[in-house]
Scaffold this motif. Structure first.
Motif, PDB file in Angstrom:
ATOM      1  N   GLN A  63       1.394  -1.143  -0.162  1.00 51.43           N
ATOM      2  CA  GLN A  63      -0.024  -0.267   0.383  1.00 51.43           C
ATOM      3  C   GLN A  63       1.116   0.875  -0.036  1.00 51.43           C
ATOM      4  OE1 GLN A  63      -3.915  -0.223  -0.252  1.00 51.43           O
ATOM      5  NE2 GLN A  63      -2.979  -2.676  -1.040  1.00 51.43           N
ATOM      6  N   ASP A  74       1.733   2.589  -3.104  1.00 51.64           N
ATOM      7  CA  ASP A  74       0.484   3.187  -4.496  1.00 51.64           C
ATOM      8  C   ASP A  74       0.301   1.716  -5.194  1.00 51.64           C
ATOM      9  OD1 ASP A  74      -1.336   4.089  -4.520  1.00 51.64           O
ATOM     10  OD2 ASP A  74       0.299   5.652  -5.917  1.00 51.64           O
ATOM     11  N   CYS A 113      -4.847  -3.251  -5.275  1.00 49.88           N
ATOM     12  CA  CYS A 113      -4.424  -4.811  -4.850  1.00 49.88           C
ATOM     13  C   CYS A 113      -6.585  -5.612  -5.739  1.00 49.88           C
ATOM     14  CB  CYS A 113      -4.621  -4.727  -3.681  1.00 49.88           C
ATOM     15  SG  CYS A 113      -6.292  -4.308  -2.555  1.00 49.88           S
ATOM     16  N   LEU A 165      -6.477  -9.595  -1.421  1.00 45.34           N
ATOM     17  CA  LEU A 165      -7.799  -8.887  -0.214  1.00 45.34           C
ATOM     18  C   LEU A 165      -7.875 -10.298   0.957  1.00 45.34           C
ATOM     19  CD1 LEU A 165     -10.337  -6.468  -0.667  1.00 45.34           C
ATOM     20  CD2 LEU A 165      -7.856  -6.041  -0.546  1.00 45.34           C
ATOM     21  N   GLN A 187      -8.162  -5.055  12.429  1.00 42.23           N
ATOM     22  CA  GLN A 187      -6.648  -5.617  10.997  1.00 42.23           C
ATOM     23  C   GLN A 187      -7.517  -5.593   9.715  1.00 42.23           C
ATOM     24  OE1 GLN A 187      -5.744  -5.812  13.977  1.00 42.23           O
ATOM     25  NE2 GLN A 187      -3.984  -4.397  13.702  1.00 42.23           N
ATOM     26  N   SER A 238     -10.275  -3.089   8.798  1.00 41.32           N
ATOM     27  CA  SER A 238     -10.422  -2.406   8.238  1.00 41.32           C
ATOM     28  C   SER A 238     -10.393  -2.680   6.020  1.00 41.32           C
ATOM     29  CB  SER A 238      -7.990  -1.917   8.390  1.00 41.32           C
ATOM     30  OG  SER A 238      -8.552  -1.453  10.008  1.00 41.32           O
ATOM     31  N   VAL A 239      -9.619  -3.963   6.128  1.00 43.30           N
ATOM     32  CA  VAL A 239      -9.535  -4.480   4.911  1.00 43.30           C
ATOM     33  C   VAL A 239     -10.505  -4.896   4.588  1.00 43.30           C
ATOM     34  CG1 VAL A 239      -8.264  -6.747   3.388  1.00 43.30           C
ATOM     35  CG2 VAL A 239      -6.707  -6.118   5.317  1.00 43.30           C
ATOM     36  N   HIS A 240     -11.719  -5.210   5.499  1.00 37.00           N
ATOM     37  CA  HIS A 240     -12.871  -5.668   4.390  1.00 37.00           C
ATOM     38  C   HIS A 240     -13.686  -3.923   4.006  1.00 37.00           C
ATOM     39  CE1 HIS A 240     -17.324  -7.155   6.033  1.00 37.00           C
ATOM     40  NE2 HIS A 240     -16.970  -6.613   5.063  1.00 37.00           N
ATOM     41  N   TYR A 255     -12.003  -0.958   3.007  1.00 38.34           N
ATOM     42  CA  TYR A 255     -11.184  -0.830   1.687  1.00 38.34           C
ATOM     43  C   TYR A 255     -12.010  -2.033   0.838  1.00 38.34           C
ATOM     44  CZ  TYR A 255      -7.365  -1.034  -2.084  1.00 38.34           C
ATOM     45  OH  TYR A 255      -6.895  -0.678  -2.726  1.00 38.34           O
ATOM     46  N   ALA A 256     -12.556  -3.254   0.611  1.00 36.32           N
ATOM     47  CA  ALA A 256     -13.016  -3.993  -0.660  1.00 36.32           C
ATOM     48  C   ALA A 256     -14.532  -2.996  -0.965  1.00 36.32           C
ATOM     49  CB  ALA A 256     -13.329  -4.776  -0.097  1.00 36.32           C
ATOM     50  N   ARG A 258     -15.160   0.249  -0.418  1.00 37.05           N
ATOM     51  CA  ARG A 258     -15.014   1.815  -0.335  1.00 37.05           C
ATOM     52  C   ARG A 258     -14.342   0.892  -2.051  1.00 37.05           C
ATOM     53  NH1 ARG A 258     -11.910   1.934   4.099  1.00 37.05           N
ATOM     54  NH2 ARG A 258      -9.666   2.242   2.378  1.00 37.05           N
ATOM     55  N   ASN A 259     -13.549   0.546  -1.991  1.00 37.81           N
ATOM     56  CA  ASN A 259     -13.189  -0.061  -3.364  1.00 37.81           C
ATOM     57  C   ASN A 259     -14.217  -0.904  -4.740  1.00 37.81           C
ATOM     58  OD1 ASN A 259     -10.654   1.889  -4.104  1.00 37.81           O
ATOM     59  ND2 ASN A 259     -10.557   0.807  -1.743  1.00 37.81           N
TER      60      ASN A 259
END
Length: 413
Positions: free
Chosen positions: A178, A181, A184, A189, A204, A207-209, A211-212, A214-215
């Motif tokens: 990350q 930059d 992923c 993930l 943590q 947070s990855v969840h 991220y998934a 949001r993206n």
């Protein structure tokens, strides 16, 4: 449909066209008809590197890595030029078999011939191969000195660390990814959620969840949703795990298994069984893992009637249940006090494992049937199993009220 097209090609007189035959070869392999692919390959008069590579790939994809390597050996003997596509399959086969020396030879061939120097997939495949063979040092060196680092190579290194139980290192690699930059994908993930689940890092993983979400990454792709359920189940937060599970319209059996085992592991046996009985109405047939988890739940709450029904279901679905299911059945019946049923399953096996012996002995001991426990102990093979059960046998003898049984044990020891 593919066979009909093949027949039409033969009728139309294109049966000797190498390009068309290679396409058919690939079609048979990708649809799981490896036998038909091999039959077609053997009938080809002209075989180029593409047809050879396609057949090797078919065997590796079908989980028959050894046969894929045998085809590759024939290919080398016939002096067929090897390209990066062929090596991709061979490197994968070496990784699946843990054939480190063969994988190292492929790596050396790549370096000597300068094959695929700009082929990122081949570099990532080599990293993955070294990881499966347990050589994380070479995998890291290969990653660090690679021509360039892509999402695939970063993901391969994370998976490599996971496979060798270096979960904290895998998470550090993801953090560095990350910082660089680098984007992923769902595989990345999924791998990092697995790392968080193994070390119990719930925040943590959340947070990855996030991220998934949001993206806008599809949770149903590459078992990402299943890895999220696994994270929450391993961290004891089954409420979130159930929400993730319910958020999918098409639930894979892996997700069902993780949720059932998570409930069973947390002592929530009724919830585990409620999820289990919902599987078949949803069109999902339980596998050995689902059945074993449900049987363990029945064991914990001594629900013999449902355990018997699951036993019948296992016989219908699996024909011959594997050792894992059989051991769980013995455990369920013995914990529920039905030792006759446990004995029937135990003696119905051709080969007994130490786990089965221990379950049956502990079942008799739990019911206060010390003499029967000792008789089972006497039947064990002393050379292989005595060391593991000596303390347990002494414990039984101390609590036994049968002097004769004590004398029998003393003679054995």
């Amino acid at each position: 449909m593919g066979e009909r097209i093949h027949a039409r090609i033969l009728k139309s007189g294109f049966g000797s066209d190498t390009v068309i035959l290679t396409a058919l070869l690939s079609m048979y392999g990708e649809t799981g008809y490896t036998f038909s692919a091999r039959k077609l390959f053997d009938s080809m008069t002209v075989r180029d590197v593409v047809s050879w590579s396609s057949l090797v790939s078919n065997y590796v994809r079908d989980g028959r890595a050894l046969e894929g390597l045998e085809i590759f050996r024939r290919m080398v003997r016939e002096v067929i030029e090897i390209d990066s596509v062929t090596l991709l399959s061979i490197v994968e086969a070496c990784g699946e078999m843990g054939f480190w020396r063969g994988g190292m030879s492929c790596h050396g061939y790549v370096v000597r011939r300068n094959i695929g120097s700009d082929h990122d997939a081949l570099g990532s495949s080599l990293i993955a191969m070294y990881g499966k063979c347990g050589d994380t040092f070479v995998a890291e060196r290969l990653f660090l000195y690679g021509a360039y680092r892509s999402i695939a190579s970063w993901t391969a290194l994370i998976s490599c660390n996971n496979q060798n139980a270096c979960y904290s290192k895998a998470i550090e690699t993801f953090i560095e990814m990350q910082r660089c930059d680098v984007g992923c994908n769902s595989v990345t993930l999924m791998s990092i959620e697995c790392s968080c689940a193994r070390v119990g890092w719930l925040m943590q993983g959340k947070s990855v969840h996030a991220y998934a979400i949001r993206n806008d990454i599809d949770l149903n792709k590459d078992f990402l949703r299943s890895s999220l359920i696994d994270l929450y189940a391993n961290c004891g937060n089954l409420r979130y795990g159930r929400l993730v599970f319910d958020g999918s319209q098409e639930k894979h059996i892996v997700s069902w298994n993780i949720l059932i085992s998570g409930y069973a592991r947390e002592g929530m046996s009724q919830e585990a069984l409620l999820v289990f009985v919902q599987m078949v109405p949803e069109g999902i047939f339980p596998d050995s893992f689902s059945l074993a988890s449900a049987l363990l739940a029945c064991r914990d709450i001594s629900l013999l009637s449902l355990g018997c029904q699951i036993h019948c279901l296992a016989l219908k679905l699996l024909q011959i249940p594997n050792d894992f299911v059989k051991n769980t059945l013995i455990q369920m019946y013995s914990n529920c006090g039905s030792l006759n049923s446990a004995c029937r399953i135990f003696h119905g096996r051709q080969e007994q494992h130490i786990v089965s012996w221990n379950i049956l002995i502990s079942g008799y001991a739990r019911e206060g049937m010390s003499q029967e426990a000792l008789l089972v102990f006497v039947q064990m093979v002393p050379e292989e199993i005595l060391v593991f059960c000596l303390l347990g046998a002494k414990f039984i003898a101390l609590h036994s009220s049968y002097c004769k049984s004590r004398m029998t044990l003393s003679k054995i020891l």
